[in-house]
Design a protein around this motif. Structure first.
Motif, PDB file in Angstrom:
ATOM      1  N   ARG A 135      -3.170  11.525   9.409  1.00  0.00           N
ATOM      2  CA  ARG A 135      -2.301  10.492  10.207  1.00  0.00           C
ATOM      3  C   ARG A 135      -1.533   9.451   9.440  1.00  0.00           C
ATOM      4  NH1 ARG A 135      -4.358   7.897  15.804  1.00  0.00           N
ATOM      5  NH2 ARG A 135      -2.572   7.015  16.486  1.00  0.00           N
ATOM      6  N   PRO A 136      -0.265   9.286   9.122  1.00  0.00           N
ATOM      7  CA  PRO A 136       0.403   8.256   8.419  1.00  0.00           C
ATOM      8  C   PRO A 136       0.161   7.019   9.313  1.00  0.00           C
ATOM      9  CG  PRO A 136       1.922   9.507   9.878  1.00  0.00           C
ATOM     10  CD  PRO A 136       0.688  10.111   9.906  1.00  0.00           C
ATOM     11  N   LEU A 137       0.618   5.798   8.536  1.00  0.00           N
ATOM     12  CA  LEU A 137       0.609   4.454   9.429  1.00  0.00           C
ATOM     13  C   LEU A 137       1.991   4.591  10.174  1.00  0.00           C
ATOM     14  CD1 LEU A 137       0.429   2.052   6.221  1.00  0.00           C
ATOM     15  CD2 LEU A 137      -1.456   2.697   7.970  1.00  0.00           C
ATOM     16  N   PRO A 172       0.941  -1.160  -0.009  1.00  0.00           N
ATOM     17  CA  PRO A 172      -0.237   0.079   0.108  1.00  0.00           C
ATOM     18  C   PRO A 172       0.796   1.372  -0.083  1.00  0.00           C
ATOM     19  CG  PRO A 172      -0.716  -1.567   1.935  1.00  0.00           C
ATOM     20  CD  PRO A 172       0.691  -2.103   1.059  1.00  0.00           C
ATOM     21  N   ILE A 220       4.437  -2.957   6.471  1.00  0.00           N
ATOM     22  CA  ILE A 220       3.238  -1.899   6.066  1.00  0.00           C
ATOM     23  C   ILE A 220       2.345  -2.539   5.518  1.00  0.00           C
ATOM     24  CG2 ILE A 220       3.067  -0.607   3.892  1.00  0.00           C
ATOM     25  CD1 ILE A 220       5.025   0.620   6.022  1.00  0.00           C
ATOM     26  N   ALA A 250      -1.548  -1.412   7.221  1.00  0.00           N
ATOM     27  CA  ALA A 250      -2.454  -1.013   6.524  1.00  0.00           C
ATOM     28  C   ALA A 250      -3.684  -1.961   6.743  1.00  0.00           C
ATOM     29  CB  ALA A 250      -2.158  -1.431   4.976  1.00  0.00           C
ATOM     30  N   ASN A 256       1.207   4.087   1.512  1.00  0.00           N
ATOM     31  CA  ASN A 256       1.074   5.225   2.509  1.00  0.00           C
ATOM     32  C   ASN A 256       2.215   5.746   3.131  1.00  0.00           C
ATOM     33  OD1 ASN A 256      -1.331   2.858   2.683  1.00  0.00           O
ATOM     34  ND2 ASN A 256      -2.069   4.610   3.477  1.00  0.00           N
ATOM     35  N   LYS A 257       2.115   7.093   3.548  1.00  0.00           N
ATOM     36  CA  LYS A 257       3.271   7.428   4.508  1.00  0.00           C
ATOM     37  C   LYS A 257       3.299   6.637   5.639  1.00  0.00           C
ATOM     38  CE  LYS A 257       3.136  11.996   2.318  1.00  0.00           C
ATOM     39  NZ  LYS A 257       3.002  13.219   2.691  1.00  0.00           N
ATOM     40  N   THR A 258       4.601   6.361   6.129  1.00  0.00           N
ATOM     41  CA  THR A 258       4.783   5.350   7.320  1.00  0.00           C
ATOM     42  C   THR A 258       5.939   5.907   7.981  1.00  0.00           C
ATOM     43  OG1 THR A 258       4.065   3.699   6.044  1.00  0.00           O
ATOM     44  CG2 THR A 258       5.112   2.970   8.169  1.00  0.00           C
ATOM     45  N   ARG A 302      -5.034  -0.830   9.910  1.00  0.00           N
ATOM     46  CA  ARG A 302      -6.051   0.326   9.893  1.00  0.00           C
ATOM     47  C   ARG A 302      -7.411   0.192   9.213  1.00  0.00           C
ATOM     48  NH1 ARG A 302      -3.600   5.816   7.456  1.00  0.00           N
ATOM     49  NH2 ARG A 302      -3.090   6.071   9.538  1.00  0.00           N
ATOM     50  N   HIS A 303      -7.398  -0.896   7.956  1.00  0.00           N
ATOM     51  CA  HIS A 303      -8.596  -0.953   7.562  1.00  0.00           C
ATOM     52  C   HIS A 303      -9.525  -1.647   8.410  1.00  0.00           C
ATOM     53  CE1 HIS A 303     -11.275  -2.299   4.288  1.00  0.00           C
ATOM     54  NE2 HIS A 303     -11.152  -3.614   4.804  1.00  0.00           N
TER      55      HIS A 303
END
Length: 83
Positions: free
Chosen positions: A45-47, A16, A64, A68, A18-20, A71-72
């Motif tokens: 909000r990043p991961l 994914p 990651i 992800a 996403n910023k992490t 978060r989902h």
């Protein structure tokens, strides 16, 4: 692996985009202050993860993917297990 080179190339995995932010050896009060700062300034909000005894052995890609998925699951009020 995180303990070696987190950017080391591994097998092709769909990651994914996403910023992490990964916290390692950061005191929990500093981590919490950082997260509160994001909330205060209403920044996206990043991961985020803190390196643990389990995640230290994961590749960056696996980390990651787990973040992800977590978060989902939280967003959809479902449960997830880590790979």
């Amino acid at each position: 692996m995180l303990e070696d080179n987190p950017l080391q190339a591994t097998a092709s995995i769909d990651i994914p985009m996403n910023k992490t932010i990964v916290f390692n050896h950061v005191p929990s009060n500093r981590t919490n202050a950082f997260i509160e700062g994001l909330k205060k300034f209403r920044l996206p909000r990043p991961l985020m993860a803190t390196v643990t005894d389990t995640s230290i052995h994961w590749t960056f890609e696996v980390l990651i993917q787990n973040l992800a998925a977590e978060r989902h699951a939280l967003k959809n009020n479902t449960m997830t297990t880590h790979a």
